[in-house]
Design an enzyme around this catalytic site. Structure first.
Site, PDB file in Angstrom:
ATOM      1  N   LYS A   1       0.871  -1.236  -0.077  1.00  0.00           N
ATOM      2  CA  LYS A   1      -0.085  -0.094   0.142  1.00  0.00           C
ATOM      3  C   LYS A   1       0.845   1.296   0.032  1.00  0.00           C
ATOM      4  O   LYS A   1       2.026   1.203   0.233  1.00  0.00           O
ATOM      5  CB  LYS A   1      -0.966   0.052   1.307  1.00  0.00           C
ATOM      6  CG  LYS A   1      -1.787  -1.102   1.414  1.00  0.00           C
ATOM      7  CD  LYS A   1      -2.681  -1.385   0.058  1.00  0.00           C
ATOM      8  CE  LYS A   1      -3.610  -2.434   0.112  1.00  0.00           C
ATOM      9  NZ  LYS A   1      -4.703  -2.930   0.623  1.00  0.00           N
TER      10      LYS A   1
HETATM   11  C1  LIG Z   1      -5.804  -3.925   0.875  1.00  0.00           C
HETATM   12  C2  LIG Z   1      -7.353  -3.635   0.914  1.00  0.00           C
HETATM   13  C3  LIG Z   1      -7.999  -4.097   2.127  1.00  0.00           C
HETATM   14  C4  LIG Z   1      -7.458  -4.766   3.047  1.00  0.00           C
HETATM   15  O1  LIG Z   1      -6.335  -4.653   3.730  1.00  0.00           O
HETATM   16  P1  LIG Z   1      -5.434  -5.700   4.523  1.00  0.00           P
HETATM   17  O2  LIG Z   1      -4.514  -4.876   5.433  1.00  0.00           O
HETATM   18  O3  LIG Z   1      -4.787  -6.471   3.465  1.00  0.00           O
HETATM   19  O4  LIG Z   1      -6.281  -6.500   5.364  1.00  0.00           O
HETATM   20  C5  LIG Z   1      -9.249  -3.587   2.013  1.00  0.00           C
HETATM   21  N1  LIG Z   1      -9.687  -2.817   1.192  1.00  0.00           N
HETATM   22  C6  LIG Z   1      -9.228  -2.653  -0.057  1.00  0.00           C
HETATM   23  C7  LIG Z   1      -9.687  -1.717  -1.085  1.00  0.00           C
HETATM   24  C8  LIG Z   1      -7.845  -2.916   0.000  1.00  0.00           C
HETATM   25  O5  LIG Z   1      -7.147  -2.724  -1.206  1.00  0.00           O
END
Ligand SMILES: *Cc1c(COP(=O)(O)O)cnc(C)c1O
Length: 364
Positions: A185
């Site tokens: 991210k």
């Molecule tokens: C990555 C993601 C999540 C979940 O996050 P995690 O930390 O992997 O649990 C939720 N919503 C979206 C849109 C994402 O891209």
């Protein structure tokens, strides 16, 4: 080889500070809910401009805990998008509520506000927009809808750390902002991690209790909670990376705009920025009718690319027969034509030139 995301170059840039932060945690041996989490939460609240920043174990947990704190459960409906990662709708199911999928805007790929409005009924409790690929959803109109219908706005900010709308950070307009620190991210740690923002003192207290086994005072458990904490090592890493997030996001924007220019006179549709807010390009996603040919050419040239997302949530087996009647023509068409290209702050200009040259060749 050009990867979708390059975490190593960034680590090497920040290695001394990150290694020192990790080493300090190992020396302190306080691994859970210690000084790094406390400092990070203060730094995150300051950066985002929110009264409360509560870290937790993942972005998925952030969504789940926010819905739990909002008191959403059995019999409630939450309106959301089907063009997202499954965690968005999984969290709705975790609390026993029903995800109601509506279609997206074909240009921004974000939830279509008119469709949200049309889906509101007496069972609707919340609206959960996703700031997909780093572009803010239409928060002013969604907030107005929530006010008019007494609904809770829960923002999925997993892809939008640092994105703004009218100068306000995503995650600070709704009742809750839910962020992910998954390594890839925009602000990522070196494991799983998440964050919930809220303006409400009562909700903040509830979230801090929920993430720690329902406990406010050690071995006193007021409610049934969860084990969902960010650990000190991840917090130490994030404290270093947070200082650089604006530079990282600016570099992503520069790369995206360079891609746009390099692809300007080709038949692909480059990402649309609606000007409503600042897009932070978690992904650079274009549309093409010749996706297979473009993917094949990139693969042959050793360039990674990816389809986010090939199957919309209303067509996932996990959501089963409940969605058989749901038709989302824009979402379905976009899933057949979308293609995401490598993007990360450290991507080099020569990489962008090479990637776009291969795409041009495939479209000739
Ligand atoms: C990555 C993601 C999540 C979940 O996050 P995690 O930390 O992997 O649990 C939720 N919503 C979206 C849109 C994402 O891209």
């Amino acid at each position: 080889m050009i990867p979708m995301v390059d975490l190593k170059t960034q680590y090497h840039q920040l290695k001394d500070e990150i290694d020192a932060g990790i080493a300090q945690v190992l020396e302190n041996t306080q691994f859970i809910l210690g000084p790094n989490v406390q400092s990070l939460e203060q730094a995150l609240a300051d950066y985002l401009g929110t009264p409360h920043a509560i870290t937790c174990a993942s972005g998925t947990d952030a969504l789940h805990l926010a819905l739990a704190a909002a008191g959403i459960g059995e019999g409630d409906e939450v309106i959301t998008t089907a063009f997202t990662f499954i965690a968005t709708a999984e969290a709705i199911r975790y609390v026993g509520a029903v995800p109601v999928f509506v279609d997206i805007d074909p240009r921004t790929f974000n939830i279509d506000v008119a469709q949200v409005e049309a889906a509101i009924n007496e069972r609707t409790r919340a609206i959960m927009p996703v700031h997909l690929f780093g572009q803010p959803a239409d928060l002013p109109r969604l907030q107005a809808l929530c006010k008019a219908h007494d609904l809770i706005l829960v923002e999925d900010c997993a892809q939008s750390f640092g994105a703004t709308v009218n100068g306000a950070q995503t995650g600070t307009t709704g009742a809750f902002g839910c962020f992910s620190f998954f390594p890839s991210k925009n602000l990522g740690c070196y494991g799983d991690g998440g964050l919930i923002t809220t303006g409400s003192d009562a909700h903040a207290d509830q979230l801090r209790t929920l993430r720690n086994h329902g406990s406010r005072v050690r071995y006193h458990h007021d409610i049934i909670g969860y084990n969902s904490r960010l650990d000190e090592i991840q917090a130490a890493i994030l404290r270093v990376k947070l200082k650089h997030i604006d530079r990282f996001n600016q570099a992503r924007r520069r790369a995206a705009h360079r891609y746009n220019a390099l692809l300007a006179d080709t038949p692909v549709t480059t990402p649309f920025e609606d000007g409503l807010g600042m897009h932070v390009f978690h992904q650079y996603t274009l549309l093409t009718d010749r996706r297979d040919a473009v993917m094949q050419a990139l693969q042959q040239a050793g360039i990674a690319c990816a389809v986010y997302y090939p199957i919309p949530l209303h067509r996932q087996k996990a959501f089963g027969d409940g969605c058989a009647h749901v038709h989302l023509p824009v979402t379905e068409s976009v899933t057949e034509r979308c293609l995401s290209l490598p993007i990360y702050p450290e991507i080099r200009d020569e990489d962008l030139v090479r990637i776009t040259a291969i795409i041009r060749g495939a479209l000739d």
